[in-house]
Scaffold this motif. Sequence first.
Motif, short mmCIF file in Angstrom:
data_model
loop_
_atom_site.label_atom_id
_atom_site.label_comp_id
_atom_site.label_asym_id
_atom_site.label_seq_id
_atom_site.Cartn_x
_atom_site.Cartn_y
_atom_site.Cartn_z
N ASN A 84 4.03 -19.68 59.67
CA ASN A 84 3.51 -18.03 59.91
C ASN A 84 2.31 -17.65 59.19
OD1 ASN A 84 6.03 -17.52 61.34
ND2 ASN A 84 7.11 -17.26 59.41
N ASN A 85 1.72 -18.72 58.45
CA ASN A 85 0.56 -18.30 57.60
C ASN A 85 -0.81 -19.45 58.02
OD1 ASN A 85 1.61 -16.42 55.96
ND2 ASN A 85 2.52 -17.88 54.59
N ILE A 86 -0.52 -20.04 59.27
CA ILE A 86 -1.53 -21.23 59.70
C ILE A 86 -1.82 -20.61 61.22
CG2 ILE A 86 -1.76 -23.26 60.47
CD1 ILE A 86 0.11 -24.44 58.44
N ASP A 87 -3.12 -20.38 61.29
CA ASP A 87 -3.63 -19.92 62.57
C ASP A 87 -3.91 -21.01 63.62
OD1 ASP A 87 -3.95 -16.95 62.33
OD2 ASP A 87 -5.01 -17.86 60.49
N LEU A 88 -4.43 -22.04 63.30
CA LEU A 88 -4.75 -23.15 64.10
C LEU A 88 -4.90 -24.61 63.22
CD1 LEU A 88 -5.93 -23.61 66.96
CD2 LEU A 88 -8.22 -23.35 65.89
N VAL A 89 -4.48 -25.64 63.96
CA VAL A 89 -4.62 -26.96 63.31
C VAL A 89 -5.55 -27.56 64.13
CG1 VAL A 89 -3.46 -29.21 63.34
CG2 VAL A 89 -2.13 -27.39 62.60
N HIS A 90 -6.50 -28.25 63.41
CA HIS A 90 -7.74 -28.87 63.90
C HIS A 90 -7.53 -30.44 63.68
CE1 HIS A 90 -12.29 -28.66 64.55
NE2 HIS A 90 -11.74 -29.70 65.33
N PHE A 91 -7.31 -31.27 64.49
CA PHE A 91 -7.24 -32.81 64.47
C PHE A 91 -8.39 -33.42 64.38
CE2 PHE A 91 -2.65 -31.79 65.56
CZ PHE A 91 -1.94 -32.65 64.82
N HIS A 92 -8.41 -34.53 63.79
CA HIS A 92 -9.92 -35.44 63.71
C HIS A 92 -9.21 -36.66 63.79
CE1 HIS A 92 -12.68 -32.16 62.60
NE2 HIS A 92 -11.62 -31.46 62.15
N MET A 93 -8.24 -37.17 64.17
CA MET A 93 -7.51 -38.46 64.19
C MET A 93 -7.53 -38.96 65.65
SD MET A 93 -4.39 -38.13 61.68
CE MET A 93 -4.02 -39.99 61.65
N ILE A 94 -7.95 -40.14 65.95
CA ILE A 94 -7.95 -40.96 67.00
C ILE A 94 -7.03 -42.13 66.76
CG2 ILE A 94 -9.25 -41.62 68.76
CD1 ILE A 94 -9.91 -38.93 67.90
N TRP A 95 -6.28 -42.68 67.66
CA TRP A 95 -5.60 -43.74 68.23
C TRP A 95 -4.40 -43.86 67.14
CZ3 TRP A 95 -7.28 -45.09 72.22
CH2 TRP A 95 -8.61 -45.31 72.64
N ARG A 108 6.13 -27.75 68.54
CA ARG A 108 7.59 -27.16 68.32
C ARG A 108 7.52 -25.83 67.36
NH1 ARG A 108 8.97 -32.58 67.52
NH2 ARG A 108 9.05 -32.08 65.28
N ALA A 109 6.46 -25.84 66.37
CA ALA A 109 6.25 -24.93 65.44
C ALA A 109 5.63 -23.77 66.00
CB ALA A 109 5.92 -25.27 64.10
N ALA A 110 5.06 -23.83 67.23
CA ALA A 110 4.32 -22.89 67.81
C ALA A 110 2.99 -22.52 67.12
CB ALA A 110 5.12 -21.31 68.19
N ILE A 111 2.51 -23.67 66.61
CA ILE A 111 1.24 -23.81 65.93
C ILE A 111 0.15 -24.30 67.15
CG2 ILE A 111 -0.27 -24.26 63.89
CD1 ILE A 111 2.21 -24.73 62.57
N PRO A 112 -0.92 -23.73 67.51
CA PRO A 112 -1.69 -24.14 68.42
C PRO A 112 -2.47 -25.05 67.76
CG PRO A 112 -2.54 -21.89 67.86
CD PRO A 112 -1.10 -22.22 67.04
N TYR A 113 -3.04 -26.24 68.44
CA TYR A 113 -3.93 -27.08 67.86
C TYR A 113 -5.12 -27.42 68.73
CZ TYR A 113 -1.92 -31.43 70.33
OH TYR A 113 -1.42 -32.27 71.31
N ILE A 114 -6.11 -27.90 68.23
CA ILE A 114 -7.49 -28.32 68.88
C ILE A 114 -7.84 -29.53 68.25
CG2 ILE A 114 -8.25 -26.01 69.51
CD1 ILE A 114 -10.57 -26.74 67.33
#
Length: 379
Positions: A84-95, A108-114
């Motif tokens: 509820n306190n996280i607006d966006l997750v920003h991934f920098h992981m590949i493979w 599942r937690a309804a947290i959007p990610y880019i």
Amino acid sequence: MRIIHIVHGKVNPNGHNGISRVVYNLNRQERAQGINSEIWSLVDDAKTHFSYIRDNYVTVECFPRVRIPYAQHEIIKRLISEKNNIDLVHFHMIWFFDKNIIARATIRAAIPYIITTHGTYSKPNATAGKKRLARMLFERAYLNGAVEIHAITNEESQKLKDYGYNGPTFIAPNGIDLSEVPEVRRNDVFGVLPKPEIARFIWIGVKRSDKNLVELIYAVEMLPRKIRDNLVIYLIGPNYRKNESKYKALVNKLGIVKNFSFVGPLYGKEKYDALESADVHILPSLSEVFSLAMLDAMACSKPCLVSKGCGYGPWEDDDCFISFDPTAEAIADAIKQMFVRRMDWQRMGENARKVIKRDLNWPTIARIMIENYVRILKK
């Protein structure tokens, strides 16, 4: 706004890992501009969560790896407990498959990610061997679960579509923090040359096959004798899988030993001293999405030679580099062009520094990133 950057490792900005350097600077500048930006990292030897204070500006929250899909994982527990306190997750992981497990949990937690893909899916080997299987089994699902993808160049955006990504992208280049470039730099790292007219070219990177050093070596062999007699190229960087011995053998076979100097990795001030001691930076890579080494060279006011497809096309009109196709013939022609323009090197270098100050610095790029965070969250 609270942004969580997810990455692998302790985010050392002074090593040879470009992703770590990007994440460090992005986090630091986002925080400087008022964003609650955090780095959550998966660390190979971590047994439980701990905070790693990188320096006065950046702290990395370290978690154990996430290797088993249905096990209990600290990073996922924390994401869910703080959703509820996280607006966006920003991934920098590949493979790494860890990212897929975490990405599914964010959905599942309804947290959007880019995702910032860092050019990985644009490389020639991205669909070969085991990576071809990874593409089929889980990489495309990871990409298409994102609300958007951050591409570093327009070329990367198109190649993501070719790879199988069906969603929207936004563009923001890499940059450099000018405060990390020492104002006072040595210019005598390479010692005294036999003749003052000898030009010192510099290449910095990991000595991998995709860096195209074989074609560079053949290009030098093709040069007219007059240019070869006045050229030394310093190859600086880690010896990846003992490739350096192959390059040395080829240089010896072609009879151009005097044209190359093999140097180990240099970081921090030593790297910038080496750049200051050189005349021209050269980047002949087969495919490289916005080289950080070239940004370092531009920040040191060096004219550059760069292969096409490395992302610098939008700055061609600023006259700070000469571009070429990544073939031996084209590299040789570009080196000849650079020698013809020797009287312009200082002005080209000054132009390069202006581009950094205007466009390719982390405060500017962080603003672009924040604008896109805001836009995405308004969807």
